[in-house]
Enzyme design. Structure first.
Site, PDB file in Angstrom:
ATOM      1  N   LYS A  66       0.836  -1.207   0.000  1.00 12.35           N
ATOM      2  CA  LYS A  66       0.000   0.000   0.000  1.00 12.35           C
ATOM      3  C   LYS A  66       0.867   1.253   0.000  1.00 12.35           C
ATOM      4  O   LYS A  66       0.556   2.231  -0.676  1.00 12.35           O
ATOM      5  CB  LYS A  66      -0.957   0.008   1.193  1.00 12.35           C
ATOM      6  N   LYS A 114      -5.551 -11.946  -8.658  1.00 15.18           N
ATOM      7  CA  LYS A 114      -6.515 -12.049  -7.556  1.00 15.18           C
ATOM      8  C   LYS A 114      -7.655 -11.043  -7.773  1.00 15.18           C
ATOM      9  O   LYS A 114      -7.374  -9.899  -8.166  1.00 15.18           O
ATOM     10  CB  LYS A 114      -5.773 -11.732  -6.250  1.00 15.18           C
ATOM     11  N   LYS A 147     -10.914  -4.970  -5.817  1.00 15.42           N
ATOM     12  CA  LYS A 147     -11.481  -3.699  -6.320  1.00 15.42           C
ATOM     13  C   LYS A 147     -10.373  -2.833  -6.905  1.00 15.42           C
ATOM     14  O   LYS A 147     -10.585  -2.101  -7.858  1.00 15.42           O
ATOM     15  CB  LYS A 147     -12.275  -2.975  -5.243  1.00 15.42           C
TER      16      LYS A 147
HETATM   17  P1  AMP Z   1     -11.064  -6.578   1.924  1.00 12.91           P
HETATM   18  O1  AMP Z   1     -12.227  -5.693   2.185  1.00 12.91           O
HETATM   19  O2  AMP Z   1     -10.503  -6.507   0.553  1.00 12.91           O
HETATM   20  O3  AMP Z   1     -10.001  -6.427   2.969  1.00 12.91           O
HETATM   21  O4  AMP Z   1     -11.569  -8.086   2.027  1.00 12.91           O
HETATM   22  C1  AMP Z   1     -12.621  -8.537   2.842  1.00 12.91           C
HETATM   23  C2  AMP Z   1     -12.619 -10.066   2.883  1.00 12.91           C
HETATM   24  O5  AMP Z   1     -12.706 -10.625   1.572  1.00 12.91           O
HETATM   25  C3  AMP Z   1     -11.352 -10.658   3.496  1.00 12.91           C
HETATM   26  O6  AMP Z   1     -11.705 -11.772   4.295  1.00 12.91           O
HETATM   27  C4  AMP Z   1     -10.547 -11.104   2.306  1.00 12.91           C
HETATM   28  O7  AMP Z   1      -9.693 -12.196   2.617  1.00 12.91           O
HETATM   29  C5  AMP Z   1     -11.643 -11.549   1.343  1.00 12.91           C
HETATM   30  N1  AMP Z   1     -11.201 -11.414  -0.055  1.00 12.91           N
HETATM   31  C6  AMP Z   1     -10.978 -10.263  -0.742  1.00 12.91           C
HETATM   32  N2  AMP Z   1     -10.595 -10.533  -2.023  1.00 12.91           N
HETATM   33  C7  AMP Z   1     -10.582 -11.889  -2.141  1.00 12.91           C
HETATM   34  C8  AMP Z   1     -10.280 -12.799  -3.221  1.00 12.91           C
HETATM   35  N3  AMP Z   1      -9.937 -12.369  -4.429  1.00 12.91           N
HETATM   36  N4  AMP Z   1     -10.380 -14.124  -2.974  1.00 12.91           N
HETATM   37  C9  AMP Z   1     -10.745 -14.595  -1.745  1.00 12.91           C
HETATM   38  N5  AMP Z   1     -11.053 -13.793  -0.691  1.00 12.91           N
HETATM   39  C10 AMP Z   1     -10.970 -12.459  -0.878  1.00 12.91           C
END
Ligand code: AMP
Length: 319
Positions: A106, A187, A190
């Site tokens: 980040k 992966k 967003k």
């Molecule tokens: P974030 O808001 O991006 O921090 O993610 C929220 C939740 O979604 C966390 O538990 C992440 O591990 C899961 N997550 C986000 N992107 C992915 C992905 N591409 N594959 C699997 N889990 C994801």
């Protein structure tokens, strides 16, 4: 989940949320929308975060989280998160935070000249507070969160070592789909602009899948393909599970063209998401109902968080 956008993508859904819906049948669950975390990357437009939090709550409910079984709330409505964050920040060595891979990523992605904030560095400390306030058995997350959970364990261990056994050793609870691949083969995220959202329309979903990355070596329909790393195959393996073996065999044998493969994929994704999308459309018509869920959730969360804080202060000998 962070409300940096008012909608969740299929990575959030398959990596975490769908697992929460299953787990709520067996466990007491706390599902927090971490709006203070969103400030680490949205400091110039904080006014968007409330509306985004509403959108995330709508996705939680649309996906099947039941407010009777799961406590659904917004982090900033339970001030104990800030207090425990402060106390944890005193026991966490700086080096632990500087080593976290997501901090380095980040920091490097900040616009030229911008300096990383204290909040960005302290993000995993706040996350440790979010988790440990509820003294859970475990945390159901996608694989990308595993290093953060390790830090939560280290902070709890250090706290217990300094002040006596107060906080639990939490478990990682991973879903069957620990990493969901996005439309470009990376992966799903967003920030990569490669995501399909629960809130997307069927047409948007179809357009996105039609333009998804496939095997670049497969040019003609009868060229043998390589499903590994193909974004469309990864969607088949989640949303068209019954036929995924067949899709793979036909692709490898050069018996399946990418266009018809994408059409079949679109059909499965849209059919699978239809009930969720219908519920979503209903929920946005009645925002009052969603805000009531969040208010009641915050009351329930505050009661549990208050008990933990009383124990934490007592362990530390604070007033
Ligand atoms: P974030 O808001 O991006 O921090 O993610 C929220 C939740 O979604 C966390 O538990 C992440 O591990 C899961 N997550 C986000 N992107 C992915 C992905 N591409 N594959 C699997 N889990 C994801």
């Amino acid at each position: 989940m962070q409300p940096t956008q008012g909608k969740l993508h299929l990575g959030n859904l398959e990596g975490a949320l769908r697992n929460w819906v299953k787990l709520q049948e067996e466990y007491d669950m706390f599902a927090c929308i971490v709006d203070w975390h969103a400030l680490t990357t949205m400091i110039e437009r904080p006014e968007e975060i409330t509306e985004n939090s509403f959108g995330v709550a709508v996705d939680y409910l649309a996906a099947g989280l039941d407010p009777e079984k799961t406590v659904i709330f917004i982090q900033s409505q339970v001030k104990e998160h800030a207090e425990l964050y402060l106390l944890f920040s005193m026991v966490t060595p700086l080096g632990w935070l500087e080593r976290v891979p997501t901090f380095k990523e980040k920091r490097d992605s900040l616009t030229a000249g911008a300096e990383a904030s204290h909040g960005l560095l302290g993000y995993p400390v706040l996350q440790a507070a979010d988790i440990l306030l509820y003294r859970p058995y475990g945390v159901p997350v996608g694989k990308d969160q595993v290093p953060h959970l390790e830090l939560t364990r280290e902070i709890a261990r250090r706290f217990n070592y300094l002040y006596g056994d107060t906080l639990p050793e939490i478990a990682n609870v991973l879903s069957d789909i620990p990493v969901m691949i996005g439309l470009d083969g990376r992966k799903m995220s967003k920030s990569y602009d490669n995501a399909i959202y629960i809130a997307d329309s069927d047409d948007e979903t179809a357009k996105k899948i039609m333009s998804a990355y496939t095997d670049p070596k497969k040019i003609r329909k009868d060229d043998p393909g390589h499903p590994e790393g193909c974004a469309v195959f990864s969607l088949h393996s989640v949303y068209n599970r019954e036929n995924a073996d067949n899709v793979e065999k036909e692709c490898r044998a050069g018996a399946r063209g990418c266009v018809s493969c994408k059409r079949e994929c679109i059909e499965s994704v849209i059919t699978n998401l239809a009930p969720m999308r219908e519920r979503r459309a209903e929920l946005v018509k009645d925002p009052g109902q969603v805000f009531r869920v969040l208010e009641q959730g915050a009351d329930r969360a505050r009661a549990v968080a208050g008990e933990t804080m009383a124990d934490v202060r007592k362990s530390m000998g604070l007033l």
